[in-house]
Structures are given as C-alpha cells and as structure tokens.
Write a protein that holds these residues in place. Sequence first.
Motif, mmCIF file in Angstrom:
data_model
loop_
_atom_site.group_PDB
_atom_site.id
_atom_site.type_symbol
_atom_site.label_atom_id
_atom_site.label_comp_id
_atom_site.label_asym_id
_atom_site.label_seq_id
_atom_site.Cartn_x
_atom_site.Cartn_y
_atom_site.Cartn_z
ATOM 1 N N SER A 97 -31.572 -13.663 24.664
ATOM 2 C CA SER A 97 -32.963 -14.075 24.786
ATOM 3 C C SER A 97 -33.720 -13.631 23.568
ATOM 4 C CB SER A 97 -33.580 -13.435 26.035
ATOM 5 O OG SER A 97 -34.976 -13.457 25.941
ATOM 6 N N THR A 98 -34.449 -14.544 22.929
ATOM 7 C CA THR A 98 -35.196 -14.166 21.735
ATOM 8 C C THR A 98 -36.398 -13.313 22.075
ATOM 9 O OG1 THR A 98 -36.373 -16.269 21.893
ATOM 10 C CG2 THR A 98 -34.507 -16.160 20.393
ATOM 11 N N THR A 99 -36.832 -13.298 23.340
ATOM 12 C CA THR A 99 -37.921 -12.408 23.709
ATOM 13 C C THR A 99 -37.411 -11.042 24.114
ATOM 14 O OG1 THR A 99 -37.855 -13.264 25.955
ATOM 15 C CG2 THR A 99 -39.446 -14.242 24.467
ATOM 16 N N GLY A 100 -36.122 -10.868 24.233
ATOM 17 C CA GLY A 100 -35.583 -9.578 24.587
ATOM 18 C C GLY A 100 -34.078 -9.615 24.535
ATOM 19 N N ARG A 101 -33.495 -9.590 23.371
ATOM 20 C CA ARG A 101 -32.046 -9.707 23.245
ATOM 21 C C ARG A 101 -31.463 -8.355 22.870
ATOM 22 N NH1 ARG A 101 -30.857 -13.905 19.082
ATOM 23 N NH2 ARG A 101 -31.407 -15.269 20.802
ATOM 24 N N THR A 102 -30.452 -7.920 23.611
ATOM 25 C CA THR A 102 -29.801 -6.668 23.309
ATOM 26 C C THR A 102 -28.345 -6.919 22.987
ATOM 27 O OG1 THR A 102 -29.256 -6.314 25.622
ATOM 28 C CG2 THR A 102 -31.308 -5.362 24.833
ATOM 29 N N ALA A 104 -24.655 -4.735 22.506
ATOM 30 C CA ALA A 104 -23.969 -3.460 22.609
ATOM 31 C C ALA A 104 -22.503 -3.720 22.874
ATOM 32 C CB ALA A 104 -24.574 -2.607 23.713
ATOM 33 N N SER A 105 -21.696 -2.650 22.847
ATOM 34 C CA SER A 105 -20.254 -2.802 22.983
ATOM 35 C C SER A 105 -19.754 -2.335 24.340
ATOM 36 C CB SER A 105 -19.554 -2.016 21.876
ATOM 37 O OG SER A 105 -19.917 -0.657 21.940
ATOM 38 N N SER A 106 -20.640 -2.205 25.328
ATOM 39 C CA SER A 106 -20.218 -1.741 26.646
ATOM 40 C C SER A 106 -20.904 -2.563 27.720
ATOM 41 C CB SER A 106 -20.547 -0.253 26.817
ATOM 42 O OG SER A 106 -21.936 -0.043 26.695
ATOM 43 N N ASP A 107 -20.529 -2.300 28.959
ATOM 44 C CA ASP A 107 -21.072 -3.020 30.101
ATOM 45 C C ASP A 107 -22.523 -2.604 30.329
ATOM 46 O OD1 ASP A 107 -21.722 -4.044 32.576
ATOM 47 O OD2 ASP A 107 -19.749 -3.648 33.438
ATOM 48 N N PRO A 108 -23.467 -3.552 30.403
ATOM 49 C CA PRO A 108 -24.875 -3.183 30.574
ATOM 50 C C PRO A 108 -25.191 -2.548 31.910
ATOM 51 C CG PRO A 108 -24.589 -5.552 30.727
ATOM 52 C CD PRO A 108 -23.284 -4.996 30.249
ATOM 53 N N SER A 109 -24.258 -2.592 32.850
ATOM 54 C CA SER A 109 -24.499 -1.946 34.143
ATOM 55 C C SER A 109 -23.993 -0.506 34.166
ATOM 56 C CB SER A 109 -23.814 -2.742 35.259
ATOM 57 O OG SER A 109 -22.398 -2.724 35.098
ATOM 58 N N GLU A 110 -23.290 -0.103 33.114
ATOM 59 C CA GLU A 110 -22.707 1.236 33.083
ATOM 60 C C GLU A 110 -23.721 2.282 32.630
ATOM 61 O OE1 GLU A 110 -19.431 1.072 30.468
ATOM 62 O OE2 GLU A 110 -18.084 0.051 31.875
ATOM 63 N N PRO A 111 -23.588 3.506 33.113
ATOM 64 C CA PRO A 111 -24.412 4.587 32.581
ATOM 65 C C PRO A 111 -24.142 4.763 31.083
ATOM 66 C CG PRO A 111 -23.326 5.260 34.617
ATOM 67 C CD PRO A 111 -22.712 3.951 34.212
ATOM 68 N N GLY A 112 -25.203 5.056 30.357
ATOM 69 C CA GLY A 112 -25.060 5.301 28.924
ATOM 70 C C GLY A 112 -25.128 4.075 28.054
ATOM 71 N N PHE A 113 -25.179 2.875 28.655
ATOM 72 C CA PHE A 113 -25.288 1.656 27.846
ATOM 73 C C PHE A 113 -26.618 1.627 27.111
ATOM 74 C CE2 PHE A 113 -27.476 -2.407 27.681
ATOM 75 C CZ PHE A 113 -26.648 -3.124 26.842
ATOM 76 N N GLU A 114 -26.588 1.222 25.824
ATOM 77 C CA GLU A 114 -27.811 1.029 25.051
ATOM 78 C C GLU A 114 -27.624 -0.144 24.106
ATOM 79 O OE1 GLU A 114 -29.286 4.462 23.052
ATOM 80 O OE2 GLU A 114 -29.198 5.739 24.821
ATOM 81 N N GLY A 115 -28.694 -0.836 23.826
ATOM 82 C CA GLY A 115 -28.639 -1.955 22.892
ATOM 83 C C GLY A 115 -29.971 -2.122 22.193
ATOM 84 N N PHE A 116 -29.927 -2.641 20.959
ATOM 85 C CA PHE A 116 -31.155 -2.892 20.214
ATOM 86 C C PHE A 116 -31.831 -4.153 20.762
ATOM 87 C CE2 PHE A 116 -31.036 0.328 17.080
ATOM 88 C CZ PHE A 116 -29.715 0.594 16.830
ATOM 89 N N LEU A 117 -33.129 -4.127 20.825
ATOM 90 C CA LEU A 117 -33.912 -5.228 21.355
ATOM 91 C C LEU A 117 -34.522 -6.017 20.202
ATOM 92 C CD1 LEU A 117 -34.905 -6.294 24.177
ATOM 93 C CD2 LEU A 117 -37.038 -5.126 23.666
ATOM 94 N N GLU A 118 -34.246 -7.317 20.145
ATOM 95 C CA GLU A 118 -34.817 -8.149 19.097
ATOM 96 C C GLU A 118 -36.263 -8.485 19.422
ATOM 97 O OE1 GLU A 118 -32.552 -11.583 18.242
ATOM 98 O OE2 GLU A 118 -30.766 -10.474 17.614
ATOM 99 N N PRO A 119 -37.128 -8.501 18.417
ATOM 100 C CA PRO A 119 -38.541 -8.794 18.686
ATOM 101 C C PRO A 119 -38.753 -10.263 19.024
ATOM 102 C CG PRO A 119 -38.163 -8.583 16.321
ATOM 103 C CD PRO A 119 -36.876 -8.182 16.997
ATOM 104 N N THR A 120 -39.856 -10.539 19.687
ATOM 105 C CA THR A 120 -40.254 -11.906 19.990
ATOM 106 C C THR A 120 -40.491 -12.669 18.684
ATOM 107 O OG1 THR A 120 -41.318 -11.181 22.027
ATOM 108 C CG2 THR A 120 -41.984 -13.329 21.156
ATOM 109 N N PRO A 121 -39.901 -13.867 18.522
ATOM 110 C CA PRO A 121 -40.142 -14.646 17.293
ATOM 111 C C PRO A 121 -41.601 -15.099 17.214
ATOM 112 C CG PRO A 121 -38.187 -15.431 18.448
ATOM 113 C CD PRO A 121 -38.901 -14.511 19.387
#
Length: 430
Positions: A97-102, A104-121
């Motif tokens: 999603s361009t309004t909130g795209r993350t 990462a290299s792990s499952d987003p439901s797992e503890p410790g998951f993190e990802g960078f969020l792309e800004p809104t175009p």
Amino acid sequence: MSDARPGTASGADPGEAPERPAGDPLSRVLRQLDLELPEHGTGQRTARRSTPLVAPPERPRPAPSRRWMTGFAAALLVALVAGAALTWIGVETVRDSTTGRTVASSDPSEPGFEGFLEPTPTLLVAHQSGEELRSLALLSLSSHDIGGSVLMIPPDTVVQTADFTGSLALGYAYGGPDGIFQHVQDMLGVGIGELVVVDDARWAALTAGVAPISITNPDSVEGFETGTIDLAAGEVATWLGARSPDESDLARMYRVGLFWEAWLGEVRAAEDPSVVPGEIDSGIGRFVRGIAGGEADVASLPVTEEQMADGGVVFAVDPAPTAELVARFVPYPRGPSVGVRTRVRLLDGTGQPDHALQAAPLIVPAGAEIVIVGNADELVQPRETEVRYHDPAQRESAERLRDALAAGRVVEDARQTDSFDVTIVLGTDV
C-alpha cells in the motif's frame, strides 16, 4: 596433481622425454602455443636443465586484456543480479500500500516483526498563467494508487519563514515554483514528493481526452454564466483563473474544486488511462488516474481572512483544522525537513492485526512521522501503552504523543537510535 612440465612426464628420467603421440592433448596445446622444444637426443634439453637458474629481470605486469575485463564485468553483473534476486526473494512485502507499505523479512504476525513504512505519495500542482500563480493543489494517493485527495490552497495564503513573509502568490512572483515549494511544505508540515507546473496550454492538453467537462457554475464571472456549463479543453485555464473584481479568492477556490471533482469524474467514467496524457508511474498522469480510480476527496485549505492595510484580503492558515485535514489526506507523511516531525517507531504489543496502522490517525495530527511499524518482542493482553523516548530532548514530544493517544505512560529508554525518536508500544488501552 603431478609436477609434469612441458617436455617431461611425471616419473620419467629427467634427462629424457618420451615421445608423445600425435593426438596427445598436451602436444596439441604446445603446438597451438608455438613452443619450440629442442630435438630429442641432441643434449640441449639436458644443458638447459643443468644451467644455473638466474632470476630474470623484473618486467612490468601486463595489464588485463580487454577480453578478460569484459568477462570479469559480465561475471560481476551476473553476481549483482543474482544477489538482488535473492534479496528480493528473501524480503516479504507485508503491506502493498502506498499509504502504508512495510517491508520486512519475517512474518508480520510474529513478535519482533518490524518494517519501514513508505510515506503517502504527494504531488503539488501549480497553475501558472503567464508569470502569475493562479492556483495550487496538493494531490495525494491512497492504497495501491486507488483513490486519493485534492487539497486546494489559495495563492493569497500568507507564509512566514526565516527569510520570507508574504503570500504564496508574492513568493511565486519573486522565486517561481522552486521559491514556494519549500514554503508550502513548511506551511502544511509535510514533505511533498513532486512538483508540477501546469500552464494554460498544458491544461488544455490534460483535459482534451474527456472534454467538454460539465460543471454547475454557482457564480457569474466573466465569460461564464451561472448554471450548467460545458468547459471545452481550451476554456479550462480561463475557468480556473476567473475571478470577479470584488470577489474573495476563497470563492474562486470553490469553483476550482468543482473543476477537480468534475474532471476526476469524467476520467473515472472513461475507464481509459490514455484520456490523461503523461507518465504512468509519476507526475500528474499517475496521480489523476489514481485518484479517479477510487474514492476522491476534494477540499480547500482551512484558512481565515485577514484585512491588509491597503484594503486587500489575505489568508492565514487555521492550525488545528489544517493539521486534522492534512493528516486525513496524507495519513503517513514525512517531515518537510529534519526535526519538524517526531519520528515514531509504532509497535503493536497485543497481537491485534493492523493495530499500529489503526492508531496512526491519532498521532499524525500531533506531529508524528511514522517511519517503522511492527510488533513488540512480546504480544500480551492486557497491556498498558508505553511511549518511550530515547533522548531526554524528546521527552516533551513523547508526552505530546501520549496525550494524543489519550492512554498509556511515558517511559525513558536509554537505548540510542538514529532512525527514530520515540517508540510507541500499543496496549489494549488504545
């Protein structure tokens, strides 16, 4: 591996070299290299072997051949492509999603998951007629470039910076598009991705694919009577700049908004991307097609009128409603410059899907810039929200964000970071 040398064979008498058959591979190589060996039985080979070895004079190392360099470059390119492919395979896109795209290299439901969020175009469209600024519009895109918003900005809006105080129209007259680009970003508190200047001829080209554009005109202005009008492509720029002598620029902005709504509606009805000329993945073509492809929101910047000493009228930004509107139109902004917004690492601590993104609208109007989303190391319920600051200078920002959430407590976290200022771990109280 044997120590055989050209002209000798491993295990043979060093003084003699056995005859090699004509089809022997080594003999073929030697012939290809034009190496001349002394005749067998003449003693020259023995003489060569018995001659004391003297180190030859140093010669400069030859430069790599062109063929070798070409081969090396090709091998390096293959390695880079393979590495990029492996990296792509190992990276999981969690929110496409361009309004909130993350990412990462792990499952987003797992503890410790993190990802960078792309800004809104975002894209700033400046309508220039001759040398004059006629209108400004901030365009933004929603998820997957489907839908978005248009925020109209009166050119008579006043901005105040360290080196300039005056209206955007005045700043444009002296500095052109680049002169006001940073002013608009500072005024709205968001970084803007692109700037496009559209002159009268460009407006005609942009709208030719769907013209005439039908609009219900609320005001009689020069060239346009009240009621339903059909704008030809060549009339669009005139319509956008039309203004009665005693009319406020806010009334003109209302008519400009009617044009954007009507144009987007025509593009949506056409269902043909080619009706908007221009780039597919950038510029005004991308934004108009994207906004028209979904739900479109059109509004004017919240301002208040101020009388000038000469009787003229300018506009001042109304801070609170502007912050709320900008946060709605640009839900995941970047700051216009470093330090303007508080960079936030927003983590869910409860195991609720999309908890972090659902909390974003609460803190963005309070000056947050969400750069990372994810999960805490432990997901538990119930849990109290924590707003952690990593530098004593950010304590006030953390308290402001806690107040925006209306929940949780502020906690000092001495771990130093470079990519964010405050960590928010969401609990069940948000």
